[in-house]
Enzyme design. Structure first.
Site, PDB file in Angstrom:
ATOM      1  N   ARG A 264      20.183   2.382 -42.876  1.00  0.00           N
ATOM      2  CA  ARG A 264      20.567   3.561 -42.112  1.00  0.00           C
ATOM      3  C   ARG A 264      21.943   3.367 -41.467  1.00  0.00           C
ATOM      4  NH1 ARG A 264      16.626   6.677 -40.730  1.00  0.00           N
ATOM      5  NH2 ARG A 264      15.231   5.183 -39.794  1.00  0.00           N
ATOM      6  N   TYR A 265      22.171   2.174 -40.943  1.00  0.00           N
ATOM      7  CA  TYR A 265      23.413   1.889 -40.225  1.00  0.00           C
ATOM      8  C   TYR A 265      24.383   1.159 -41.153  1.00  0.00           C
ATOM      9  CZ  TYR A 265      20.521   2.794 -36.083  1.00  0.00           C
ATOM     10  OH  TYR A 265      19.706   3.367 -35.150  1.00  0.00           O
TER      11      TYR A 265
ATOM     12  N   ARG B  58      23.772  -3.140 -41.067  1.00  0.00           N
ATOM     13  CA  ARG B  58      22.490  -3.840 -40.937  1.00  0.00           C
ATOM     14  C   ARG B  58      21.384  -3.078 -41.640  1.00  0.00           C
ATOM     15  NH1 ARG B  58      24.287  -1.102 -36.710  1.00  0.00           N
ATOM     16  NH2 ARG B  58      22.961  -0.213 -35.094  1.00  0.00           N
TER      17      ARG B  58
ATOM     18  N   CYS C  83      -0.713  -6.336 -40.287  1.00  0.00           N
ATOM     19  CA  CYS C  83      -0.458  -6.790 -38.915  1.00  0.00           C
ATOM     20  C   CYS C  83      -1.673  -7.586 -38.421  1.00  0.00           C
ATOM     21  CB  CYS C  83      -0.249  -5.596 -37.986  1.00  0.00           C
ATOM     22  SG  CYS C  83       1.304  -4.734 -38.270  1.00  0.00           S
TER      23      CYS C  83
ATOM     24  N   CYS D 126      -1.606  -1.007 -33.797  1.00  0.00           N
ATOM     25  CA  CYS D 126      -1.306  -0.145 -32.651  1.00  0.00           C
ATOM     26  C   CYS D 126      -1.608   1.293 -33.054  1.00  0.00           C
ATOM     27  CB  CYS D 126       0.173  -0.251 -32.275  1.00  0.00           C
ATOM     28  SG  CYS D 126       0.792  -1.934 -32.159  1.00  0.00           S
TER      29      CYS D 126
ATOM     30  N   CYS E 286       1.309   3.628 -34.195  1.00  0.00           N
ATOM     31  CA  CYS E 286       2.222   2.992 -35.166  1.00  0.00           C
ATOM     32  C   CYS E 286       3.173   4.008 -35.802  1.00  0.00           C
ATOM     33  CB  CYS E 286       1.417   2.314 -36.263  1.00  0.00           C
ATOM     34  SG  CYS E 286       2.465   1.544 -37.525  1.00  0.00           S
TER      35      CYS E 286
ATOM     36  N   ARG F 295       4.853   3.505 -38.397  1.00  0.00           N
ATOM     37  CA  ARG F 295       4.787   3.385 -39.865  1.00  0.00           C
ATOM     38  C   ARG F 295       3.357   3.465 -40.378  1.00  0.00           C
ATOM     39  NH1 ARG F 295       8.649  -0.862 -39.236  1.00  0.00           N
ATOM     40  NH2 ARG F 295      10.440   0.459 -38.875  1.00  0.00           N
TER      41      ARG F 295
ATOM     42  N   ASP G  27       7.629   8.231 -31.043  1.00  0.00           N
ATOM     43  CA  ASP G  27       8.035   8.985 -32.231  1.00  0.00           C
ATOM     44  C   ASP G  27       7.070  10.137 -32.500  1.00  0.00           C
ATOM     45  OD1 ASP G  27      10.268   7.445 -32.761  1.00  0.00           O
ATOM     46  OD2 ASP G  27       9.137   5.994 -33.958  1.00  0.00           O
TER      47      ASP G  27
ATOM     48  N   ASP H  18      14.520   7.505 -31.086  1.00  0.00           N
ATOM     49  CA  ASP H  18      14.844   7.306 -32.504  1.00  0.00           C
ATOM     50  C   ASP H  18      14.771   8.701 -33.117  1.00  0.00           C
ATOM     51  OD1 ASP H  18      15.514   5.976 -34.819  1.00  0.00           O
ATOM     52  OD2 ASP H  18      13.970   4.435 -34.574  1.00  0.00           O
TER      53      ASP H  18
ATOM     54  N   LYS I  14      18.690   5.400 -33.615  1.00  0.00           N
ATOM     55  CA  LYS I  14      18.387   5.316 -32.187  1.00  0.00           C
ATOM     56  C   LYS I  14      19.557   5.831 -31.354  1.00  0.00           C
ATOM     57  CE  LYS I  14      15.769   1.116 -33.196  1.00  0.00           C
ATOM     58  NZ  LYS I  14      16.047   1.084 -34.644  1.00  0.00           N
TER      59      LYS I  14
HETATM   60  C1  LIG Z   1      16.083  -0.032 -35.269  1.00  0.00           C
HETATM   61  C2  LIG Z   1      16.706  -0.160 -36.583  1.00  0.00           C
HETATM   62  C3  LIG Z   1      17.736  -1.079 -36.816  1.00  0.00           C
HETATM   63  C4  LIG Z   1      18.266  -1.989 -35.750  1.00  0.00           C
HETATM   64  O1  LIG Z   1      18.876  -1.265 -34.739  1.00  0.00           O
HETATM   65  P1  LIG Z   1      19.546  -2.035 -33.517  1.00  0.00           P
HETATM   66  O2  LIG Z   1      19.969  -0.947 -32.580  1.00  0.00           O
HETATM   67  O3  LIG Z   1      20.709  -2.792 -34.105  1.00  0.00           O
HETATM   68  O4  LIG Z   1      18.530  -2.955 -32.945  1.00  0.00           O
HETATM   69  C5  LIG Z   1      18.287  -1.119 -38.075  1.00  0.00           C
HETATM   70  N1  LIG Z   1      17.862  -0.286 -39.060  1.00  0.00           N
HETATM   71  C6  LIG Z   1      16.897   0.607 -38.857  1.00  0.00           C
HETATM   72  C7  LIG Z   1      16.495   1.504 -39.967  1.00  0.00           C
HETATM   73  C8  LIG Z   1      16.275   0.707 -37.624  1.00  0.00           C
HETATM   74  O5  LIG Z   1      15.294   1.602 -37.423  1.00  0.00           O
END
Ligand SMILES: *Cc1c(COP(=O)(O)O)cnc(C)c1O
Length: 450
Positions: free
Chosen positions: A121-122, A125, A134, A138, A141, A143, A302, A339, A346
Site C-alpha cells: 500500500r505504501y 514497505r 492465531c 479476537c 479481527c 482480517r 475498522d 485506517d 492509516k
Molecule cells: C499498517 C500497515 C503498514 C505499516 O504502517 P506503519 O505506519 O509504517 O506502521 C504497512 N502496510 C500496510 C498495508 C499496513 O496496513
C-alpha cells in the site's frame, strides 16, 4: 542489589480451579496451551458463568472462529459479563449483526495485493501475511475474512511468491510480517522466512506483528528469542488492549524480547466497553512502558463484520488523546489512527493544538488550555535545494501526494475521472456548426458583433 524490586516481576497469574492440578511444567508449555484451547459452550462453562448472549454467540453456526488459550482464559473474571478480557475473545450474539458501512475487507487489502497475502500500500514497505492462524482469536479481527481458516492458510509457494516480489521490488525497505500470527508458525518455517528476507540487500528492517506474547507468553522461549535475534534489525509490535492483560508472564516475555535487542511497540484497538475510557488507556500505557513497550498506535475500530458492537465514535478517541498529551510521558502516547476504508492507509487524528495563524504568528493552546503565541522568524532561509526527492525512489508518481504538491512537483491531485467529467461537460455543450452561423446582416443591429 537484593533490596531492589525484581525486574521483570516474579510470580504467576492465579489459575481457575479447573486447572489447579495441572503441573506448572505443563501449564508453561506452549504446546499444552495450544492443544487445550477452549472453543465450545461446554469448555467455557467450566470456568465462567456464561450469559445467554454468550451462549447464543458460541452456538451460532457461522461465527468467526473461537479459540482461547487456557492462560488467556484464566484472566477472565468468571462472574463479570463485562470483563474486558472476556469481551475480546468470547463471541456474543450481537457480533453477527450487520451495520452501516460494514465490509468484509474494509481496508481493501485483497485489492492491494500483487501476490496472495502481500499488501503493498505504501511506497517503501509491505505487509506480508504469512499464516491465517492465531493463538486465540479476537472477535473484532480486521482480517476475519481469512484468519482462522484451517483450510486457507498461506503455503510455501505463497511465501516464495511474496519473497520473490520483495526481491524484485527495490523500494521495499521494511517488511512487516503479520497474518494471522507469525509466531504461531513452526520455528523452522519462521526462521526460513526471516533468513530469506534478511538476505535481500534492500530490506533494511523486518517487523513482526504478534499477539502471541499476550495470548501465549509461554511461546516466548529462550530458543525462540535466540533465533529471532539473529535477524536484526528486527522490531516487534504486540497487541494489548486493557491493563488486565498485563501479567507477570507477559512482562517476562517482553523482558526476554527487549533483552534480545528487539524494540517493542504496542498496537491497541479502541473498543467500546473494553478500553474506551481515558483512565483505562492511561493505566494501559503506563503498564506498557514499565515493560519497555512503547505504545505505537491506538486504532479506531475498522468497519469490519463482527466489530459493530465494539465501535466507538472518533470523538471518544479524541477525548482519550486529550487526556494523554501533557498529562503523561510523551513516550507513553500512541498515535491515534483511522485506517481508511477502501485502502487509504492509516491517518493520524489528534486534538487541535494550533488555534490560529497569521503571516508571522502562530497561536497554540496546551493541554491545560493555556494559550500562547509563537513568533515566526522573519529571516529564515530555506535550504537551497527545496525539491523533495523520495528515497528510495517512488515507483508510483501519484504516491508523492501532498508532499509532492509542496515540493512543486505537481499542482493538483485529482479524483479518478475528474478530468473526463470536466472535459465532457464542455463537449456536451454543442456549438452550432460554422456554416449554420446566421449572416450578421440578418440580425437586429444590437446582436451584431461587427
Ligand atoms: C499498517 C500497515 C503498514 C505499516 O504502517 P506503519 O505506519 O509504517 O506502521 C504497512 N502496510 C500496510 C498495508 C499496513 O496496513
Amino acid at each position: 542489589m537484593s533490596d531492589l524490586p525484581a525486574y521483570p516481576p516474579q510470580g504467576r497469574t492465579p489459575r481457575p480451579a479447573l486447572w489447579a492440578d495441572v503441573p506448572d511444567a505443563q501449564w508453561d508449555d506452549w504446546r499444552w496451551q495450544l492443544s487445550h484451547r477452549l472453543n465450545t459452550v461446554e469448555d467455557f462453562a467450566r470456568i465462567i458463568n456464561l450469559t445467554p448472549e454468550e451462549i447464543a454467540g458460541l452456538s451460532a453456526p457461522n461465527k468467526f472462529r473461537v479459540d482461547v488459550t487456557p492462560y488467556f482464559a484464566s484472566l477472565i473474571d468468571p462472574d463479570d459479563p463485562d470483563c474486558p478480557v472476556r469481551l475480546q475473545v468470547i463471541p456474543r450474539a450481537r457480533e453477527l449483526e450487520a451495520f452501516e458501512g460494514m465490509m468484509e475487507d474494509s481496508l481493501a487489502e485483497d485489492a492491494h495485493s500483487p501476490v496472495p497475502g502481500l499488501v503493498h500500500r505504501y511506497p517503501d514497505r509491505v505487509l506480508m501475511l504469512v499464516t491465517t492462524q492465531c493463538a486465540s482469536y479476537c472477535r473484532y479481527c480486521t482480517r476475519s475474512r481469512i484468519v482462522g481458516n484451517y483450510h486457507a492458510t498461506f503455503s510455501r509457494r505463497d511465501h516464495d511468491l511474496q519473497i520473490e516480489y520483495i526481491r524484485r521490488t527495490p523500494q521495499v525497505r521494511d517488511v512487516l510480517l503479520s497474518g494471522g500470527d507469525p509466531l504461531i508458525l513452526p520455528q523452522p518455517v519462521l526462521e526460513d522466512l526471516l533468513h530469506r528476507l534478511r538476505a535481500i540487500p534492500h530490506v533494511e528492517i523486518i517487523r513482526i506483528g504478534t499477539r502471541v506474547p499476550v495470548f501465549l507468553p509461554q511461546r516466548i522461549t529462550d530458543e525462540l528469542v535466540d533465533m529471532l535475534r539473529k535477524y536484526h534489525p528486527l522490531w516487534m509490535n504486540i497487541h494489548v488492549n486493557h491493563p488486565k492483560e498485563i501479567t507477570p508472564e507477559l512482562a517476562r516475555a517482553c523482558a526476554k524480547l527487549a533483552d534480545a535487542g528487539i524494540p517493542l511497540g504496542n498496537q491497541s484497538v479502541l473498543l467500546a466497553g473494553v478500553n474506551d475510557h481515558p483512565n483505562t488507556i492511561l493505566k494501559l500505557v503506563h503498564e506498557l512502558v514499565k515493560m519497555r513497550v512503547r505504545p505505537y498506535y491506538l486504532y479506531q475500530c475498522d468497519l469490519v463484520r463482527g466489530s459493530g458492537h465494539f465501535r466507538t465514535t472518533v470523538a471518544a478517541g479524541l477525548e482519550i488523546m486529550e487526556a494523554l498529551r501533557g498529562h503523561t510521558s510523551g513516550y507513553a502516547i500512541p498515535t491515534y489512527a483511522v485506517d481508511l476504508p477502501g485502502g487509504g492507509g492509516k491517518v493520524p487524528v489528534m486534538p487541535n493544538y494550533l488555534i490560529a495563524q497569521s503571516h508571522d504568528r502562530l497561536v497554540f493552546r496546551n493541554f491545560e488550555g493555556y494559550i500562547s503565541t509563537y513568533v515566526e522568524p522573519t529571516d529564515y532561509q530555506r535550504p537551497k535545494k527545496t525539491k523533495w526527492v523520495p528515497d528510495p525512489p517512488l515507483a508510483q508518481q501519484q504516491q508523492r501526494g501532498v508532499a509532492g504538491l509542496l515540493a512543486g512537483e505537481d499542482t493538483t491531485i485529482k479524483p479518478e475521472g475528474w478530468h473526463a467529467t470536466h472535459t465532457q461537460r464542455g463537449a456536451s455543450f454543442e456549438q452550432p456548426p460554422a456554416e449554420a452561423q446566421p449572416d450578421e446582416t440578418e440580425l437586429p443591429i444590437w446582436m451584431r458583433m461587427h
